[in-house]
Design an enzyme around this catalytic site. Sequence first.
Site, short mmCIF file in Angstrom:
data_model
loop_
_atom_site.label_atom_id
_atom_site.label_comp_id
_atom_site.label_asym_id
_atom_site.label_seq_id
_atom_site.Cartn_x
_atom_site.Cartn_y
_atom_site.Cartn_z
CG ASP A 87 -2.06 0.94 1.16
OD1 ASP A 87 -1.92 1.96 0.44
OD2 ASP A 87 -3.09 0.71 1.81
CG ASP A 98 -4.21 5.52 -0.10
OD1 ASP A 98 -3.47 4.53 -0.15
OD2 ASP A 98 -5.03 5.72 0.83
CG HIS A 157 -9.53 6.95 3.07
ND1 HIS A 157 -8.58 7.82 2.63
CD2 HIS A 157 -9.01 5.70 2.90
CE1 HIS A 157 -7.52 7.13 2.22
NE2 HIS A 157 -7.75 5.85 2.36
CG HIS A 165 -7.79 8.11 6.83
ND1 HIS A 165 -6.55 7.86 7.38
CD2 HIS A 165 -8.03 7.08 5.99
CE1 HIS A 165 -6.10 6.70 6.91
NE2 HIS A 165 -6.97 6.21 6.06
CD GLU A 189 -8.07 1.76 1.70
OE1 GLU A 189 -7.20 0.90 1.88
OE2 GLU A 189 -7.98 2.92 2.17
CD GLU A 281 -5.99 2.68 -1.00
OE1 GLU A 281 -4.99 2.08 -0.59
OE2 GLU A 281 -6.55 3.60 -0.39
MN MN Z 1 -3.76 2.80 0.92
MN MN Z 2 -6.39 4.32 1.66
#
Ligand code: MN
Ligand code: MN
Length: 295
Positions: A87, A98, A157, A165, A189, A281
């Site tokens: 990630d 992200d 998010h 977030h 995600e 994600e």
């Molecule tokens: Mn992530």
């Molecule tokens: Mn994330």
Amino acid sequence: MEKEILEKYKKAGEIAKEVMEYAEKLIIKQLCLNVFELAEKIEAKILELGGKPAFPVNISINEIAAHYTPCKGDNIVIKENDYVKVDIGVHVDGYIADTAKTFRIAGKDELIKCSEEMLKQALKIIYPGIEVKEIGRVVSEVAESYGFRVVTNLTGHGLERYNLHAGITIPNIPSGSGILEKGKAYAIEPFCTTGQGAVKDSNRAVIFMLISEKPVRMPEARKIIEIAKSYKGLPFAKRWLEKEFNPIKLEIALNQLVNLGVLHPFYILKEVSNGNVAQAEHTVIVDEKPIITTT
Ligand code: MN
Ligand code: MN
């Protein structure tokens, strides 16, 4: 969204995509299976390409669902059948990409294919004003069709400048009342698992975030606050501090800062029944034609 901001989101996304391809090569071609070295290489690549880590690279294996990044002395080595969730967070001037993917040296199996299909189907239906529960419905239906469960207490998010977030959460089950707004960025995600479908905190945290600056006496704790401030509200790794601190004092200072409510600890998350977990994600900017920045 202003053009200048969009360009920064896009640049962060392009870097994250390239770094993910680099990580995939290192793992699948077995060029770097030591998780500590892998993390250092991935983060160095982010800097080399002109971005900054928006958070420490998470390399969470098998029943570890998220929030693991190596520390000095962890000595984890990736094995052939491991589910390796990478990630990656990249920011350009605070604008975040992200993205996550699950790798397995032995090859993609149904669990990994399920995670990718969940993400693919979720991204297909995005438009300005879509209710998050619609995304959760699609994601959970895909998991069900594969015979797996979604991880119900992990969510996508909103993303804002220097805020990982922000705003709403995007559940992987048909619930929640939020909507995706035009011109805003979100991380989608989904996680699927062979287990019961939930994660719990372990008692170890190796990723932290500054939440409230308070006066402290211990010099090491003061120094950590100063370093944490330089990340402008974004998470950082214990590993990033290990180079500059005595290990015992670092441990004491981090504990003190967590207990005082200065630092938020991201506890390593484990699937409750030790099921294997796969994740996929991408970051998307919502528009009539959504912009997926990390593909
Ligand atoms: Mn992530
Ligand atoms: Mn994330």
